[in-house]
Scaffold this active site. Sequence first.
Site, PDB file in Angstrom:
ATOM      1  N   ARG A  48      87.250 -17.160  40.336  1.00 56.33           N
ATOM      2  CA  ARG A  48      87.841 -16.295  41.450  1.00 56.33           C
ATOM      3  C   ARG A  48      89.141 -17.322  41.867  1.00 56.33           C
ATOM      4  NH1 ARG A  48      82.430 -14.900  42.937  1.00 56.33           N
ATOM      5  NH2 ARG A  48      81.940 -16.863  43.536  1.00 56.33           N
ATOM      6  N   PHE A  98      84.409  -2.755  40.610  1.00 54.62           N
ATOM      7  CA  PHE A  98      82.975  -3.429  40.829  1.00 54.62           C
ATOM      8  C   PHE A  98      83.140  -4.584  41.877  1.00 54.62           C
ATOM      9  CE2 PHE A  98      83.764  -1.922  36.396  1.00 54.62           C
ATOM     10  CZ  PHE A  98      82.521  -0.840  36.196  1.00 54.62           C
ATOM     11  N   ASP A 142      83.665  -0.031  44.818  1.00 54.52           N
ATOM     12  CA  ASP A 142      82.287  -0.398  44.304  1.00 54.52           C
ATOM     13  C   ASP A 142      81.310   0.985  44.543  1.00 54.52           C
ATOM     14  OD1 ASP A 142      80.445  -3.215  43.880  1.00 54.52           O
ATOM     15  OD2 ASP A 142      79.330  -1.373  44.777  1.00 54.52           O
ATOM     16  N   SER A 143      80.261   1.076  44.190  1.00 53.24           N
ATOM     17  CA  SER A 143      79.450   2.480  44.342  1.00 53.24           C
ATOM     18  C   SER A 143      78.623   2.174  45.322  1.00 53.24           C
ATOM     19  CB  SER A 143      78.757   2.498  42.768  1.00 53.24           C
ATOM     20  OG  SER A 143      77.818   1.566  42.620  1.00 53.24           O
ATOM     21  N   ASP A 154      84.857  -6.622  36.946  1.00 55.18           N
ATOM     22  CA  ASP A 154      83.618  -7.678  36.924  1.00 55.18           C
ATOM     23  C   ASP A 154      82.287  -6.695  37.076  1.00 55.18           C
ATOM     24  OD1 ASP A 154      81.922  -9.897  36.773  1.00 55.18           O
ATOM     25  OD2 ASP A 154      82.276 -10.434  38.641  1.00 55.18           O
ATOM     26  N   CYS A 169      79.217 -10.148  31.377  1.00 54.07           N
ATOM     27  CA  CYS A 169      77.925 -11.236  31.763  1.00 54.07           C
ATOM     28  C   CYS A 169      76.619 -10.847  30.841  1.00 54.07           C
ATOM     29  CB  CYS A 169      77.587 -10.923  33.322  1.00 54.07           C
ATOM     30  SG  CYS A 169      77.167  -9.551  33.804  1.00 54.07           S
TER      31      CYS A 169
END
Length: 395
Positions: A211, A227, A249-250, A299, A339
């Site tokens: 970050r 995300f 974002d969801s 991400d 990830c």
Amino acid sequence: MHKVILKTGREKSLLRRHPWVFSGAVERVEGSPGPGDTVRVEAADGSFLGWGAFSPRSQIHVRIWSFDPEERIDADFFRRRLAAALALRRALVPAEETDALRLVHGESDGLPGVVADRYGDTLVMQLTSCGAEAWREPLADSLLALTGVRRVFERSDGAVRALEGLESRVGAVRGDEPPDAVAIREHGLAFHVDVRRGHKTGFYLDQRTNRARVARHAAGRRVLNGFCYTGAFTVAALAAGAEAVLSIDSSAEALAQAQAHVALNGLDAKRCEWWEADMFEALRRLRDEGRRFDLIVLDPPKFAPTAALAPRAARGYKDINWLAFQLLAPGGLLATFSCSAGVGEALFQKIVAGAALDAGVQACIVEHYGAGPDHPVALNFPEGAYLKGLLCRRG
């Protein structure tokens, strides 16, 4: 003494100090070890290989605690291993940088199945293997004593526990219940963490260093944070002087927390735009609207927890990066991450390269990203390098 005897020729990985013994490598089990019991692992010729924790239901039949034949696996053993892990963090992560970091990182700290994350005065313990579960009480005692935190809270609720035959466990282990929002600081920024319900143990600690690195490129730029979860990349970009940030974002709950983090840090909400949407659909909508960004952060959550799911995950990674390259202004930067343990660094770079090619853009890699120093990767356990990232510049 319980023993696990390996098939002829299957000792090579243990001689290289890899800490896993798969069920297919086992010739026979002597004695009647239960889940989490300590076993002596031997080669076919009877030579000692290691002391490990037995897990009869998992494909990983044994996780090695120690390769020292003189070692005793007892409460003091775990206290020493935890003390060494804490000393490493004190040496690598300055106290002024953050009060939220990973203190124990499983196999990389010689403690398979044990994760411990510190959030201010709260420590979150996560146990994912039979061996770790068997030593739950001594681990909690030592973590409390060695760190001096106010409380130890358990988040042993990952799907991997089911593979070990273990039920989920969430709740206070030592000390009182944590507050709904645990206050932490990171590079001069403030965040509130929900250790009960947040992703992983509450926050993406592994991205702390990234970050800060990505934020160095944000000044004066139009930023897209895909995300975005609770907005840590958004806050870092705004604090670094981003012109405007669109965060997607969801989860409506995550977006609400992200907006609260912007306010918590006294940042200009007028520079923010928030979309609750599926990321794949949102990227297509932005492309069709002709939007352009100078810095894009992708991400996503884990697409491939195992190598068997890598082909399906590859399609998802390629799709979002293909769209992102189309949204980048000339000279723009794409910080893209994976990830997924099942997608290695070489495969991920190949996927991103293919996405740029299909998007018809020229791009180069200007930085490589990984987890921060509080997430070390043991040389004998490359699987620990699950987080990989690239900063790509569109020509």
